[in-house]
Design an enzyme around this catalytic site. Structure first.
Site, PDB file in Angstrom:
ATOM      1  N   ARG A   1     -39.970 -41.067 -89.379  1.00  0.00           N
ATOM      2  CA  ARG A   1     -38.948 -40.129 -88.897  1.00  0.00           C
ATOM      3  C   ARG A   1     -39.429 -38.714 -89.185  1.00  0.00           C
ATOM      4  O   ARG A   1     -39.561 -38.315 -90.334  1.00  0.00           O
ATOM      5  CB  ARG A   1     -37.600 -40.375 -89.581  1.00  0.00           C
TER       6      ARG A   1
ATOM      7  N   CYS B   1     -42.815 -36.534-107.343  1.00  0.00           N
ATOM      8  CA  CYS B   1     -43.972 -37.438-107.332  1.00  0.00           C
ATOM      9  C   CYS B   1     -44.984 -37.109-106.249  1.00  0.00           C
ATOM     10  O   CYS B   1     -46.098 -36.677-106.552  1.00  0.00           O
ATOM     11  CB  CYS B   1     -43.486 -38.887-107.181  1.00  0.00           C
TER      12      CYS B   1
END
Length: 479
Positions: A286, A295
């Site tokens: 998407r 992270c």
């Protein structure tokens, strides 16, 4: 789980092992009670283990010991209170208590990006390992869970040799984590794989026993948990390789969004079409603002830095472009805002003085209160610097966002944020935003203009409700 080891090693299965503490099952400690360590500590207590969570932050430990999780993760508060009451779980700031209690010590501290470069800052790993090792009085297994540069496990062995008496025979292993914020409880209790890097059969057997609860739960649900037993370097590389692959896939579809914007294509249909190819798959295709959080951004940078140190920098050169694509999507939203508001550009970029902009979303992803490297908050900051009157609403992240970005206005509800807005920007795909009634919101705004920064809205519904809609990588007003 024993059979899983046999499936991955040309050795006999680890024999049952008696924990050094003499307990029936290994006693577990988790050093570092941020998002990673606290979640693991609580969930492993739920699996029936005796657990201590350790941190040097006294306020954080007091909060956890009082039954309050210091971050948002669905279902975790209830599990915390349940396992505190059971007596299986407690928290401490005392290295000596942790060393005396535990058989397997998991290192779960942060490894942020260094202030002076792209590499990982390992000072918290060093402090945790050294602080624990010098208090050990019997054999134990120290297991790294934090995401680290390859080679860290051997360095940890050197720290242990320096600080723990050699006659204790303390060993080191590595077992990376794969938590997804918003789904972390399930990821611990029902992992899609377990990876362990070990040097001995004893370490393998201890980790076998430490994960027995996970495997037992899987058996009751007629599932299997794949286990990969490997060397230190491979275990360390698994997490950063997975994150690099994921970041690359996200940036790929966002690169396609750039091409679609130039060519007049629709990236949502493009993603749907290529996602049917089983070699590619449709997850994480998407297009939108790109990735953020604590992270992926810092991990791909640290991976590049470590590869450079190893003389393999050319192999990961593509990650630099992955990072650049990701950053460009944030500035694209601000340019879209200027275009939709019919504003000009100055030497510093779009000029939005006098425009009121509602920003829906502050966290880097839904179902979390984490605003670290949040694309949504970065866009809000840039809109504010361009002169806009920015009103931000997020279902869970307001407090953290206010600390990170105090120079914009925060609202208590979505309605308050959009009231009087000339433009609405949906920048985090919370369900509250995806399911909002565009007709009702249209009665509150000054101008029915919306930027769908996550391509998460039903564009046709918003257009029918009279909104000027712009998605990422989609033609103007395209439903």
């Amino acid at each position: 789980m024993t059979s899983s080891y046999l499936a991955t090693r040309d050795l006999s299965a680890p024999a049952p092992v008696t924990p050094p503490s003499g307990a029936h099952r290994p006693r577990l400690t988790f050093l570092g009670t941020g998002y990673l360590g606290a979640t693991y500590a609580i969930c492993f207590a739920e699996l029936g283990y005796e657990v201590i969570g350790f941190d040097v932050d006294e306020a954080k430990i007091a909060k956890l010991a009082g039954g309050e999780v210091p971050f948002h993760e669905a279902g975790l508060d209830e599990l915390l209170r349940k396992n505190l009451a059971s007596g299986r779980l407690r928290f401490s700031t005392d290295y000596a208590e942790v060393a005396e209690f535990g058989d397997v010590h998991f290192i779960c501290v942060g490894t942020p990006q260094r202030a002076d470069g792209m590499g990982a800052d390992l000072r918290y790993v060093e402090a945790a390992v050294s602080g624990l090792a010098r208090h050990l009085t019997r054999k134990a297994l120290i297991v790294g869970k934090s995401t680290v540069p390859v080679g860290t496990a051997e360095w940890v062995e050197q720290l242990v040799a320096k600080h723990a008496p050699s006659e204790l025979g303390v060993e080191v292993a590595w077992s990376p984590e794969f938590l997804q914020e918003g789904h972390a409880v399930e990821d611990v209790l029902r992992p899609n794989r377990i990876v362990v890097g070990v040097r001995s059969e004893w370490a393998a057997a201890m980790l076998d026993a430490a994960h027995e609860g996970v495997v037992t739960l899987a058996a009751t649900e007629d599932r299997e948990v794949p286990v990969v037993v490997t060397d230190f370097a491979t275990a360390e590389l698994v997490k950063v390789a997975a994150n690099a692959f994921l970041a690359t896939k996200i940036s790929f579809i966002n690169a396609m969004a750039e091409v679609c914007e130039a060519a007049g294509g629709d990236v949502t249909n493009l993603a749907r079409a290529i996602g049917y190819d089983p070699r590619i798959g449709n997850r994480f295709l998407r297009a939108g603002l790109g990735f953020g959080g604590g992270c992926l951004p810092k991990d791909i940078r640290a991976f590049q830095a470590r590869a450079q140190e190893l003389g393999a920098g050319e192999a990961l050169r593509f990650l630099h472009e992955v990072d650049l694509i990701n950053q460009r999507r944030r500035s694209r939203v601000v340019r879209l805002a200027a275009d939709m508001l019919d504003r000009g550009y100055g030497p510093a970029g779009p000029e939005l003085a006098g425009a009121r902009v509602a920003v829906l979303g502050a966290t880097f992803k839904p179902d979390s209160d984490d605003v670290r490297d949040s694309p949504a908050l970065a866009v809000a900051a840039t809109l504010g610097k361009a002169g806009a009157d920015v009103r931000v609403y997020d279902p869970q992240g307001i407090d953290n966002a206010r600390r990170a970005l105090p120079d914009v206005t925060y609202e208590a509800t979505m309605a308050d944020a959009v009231r009087g807005a000339d433009l609405v920007c949906v920048l985090t795909e919370w369900a509250e935003f995806r399911t909002a009634d565009p007709a009702a919101l249209g009665e509150l705004v000054s101008g029915r203009r919306v930027i769908d920064g996550r391509n998460c809205l039903e564009a046709a519904e918003w257009i029918r409700a009279g909104w000027q809609y712009r998605g990422m990588g989609r033609p103007d007003g395209e439903a």
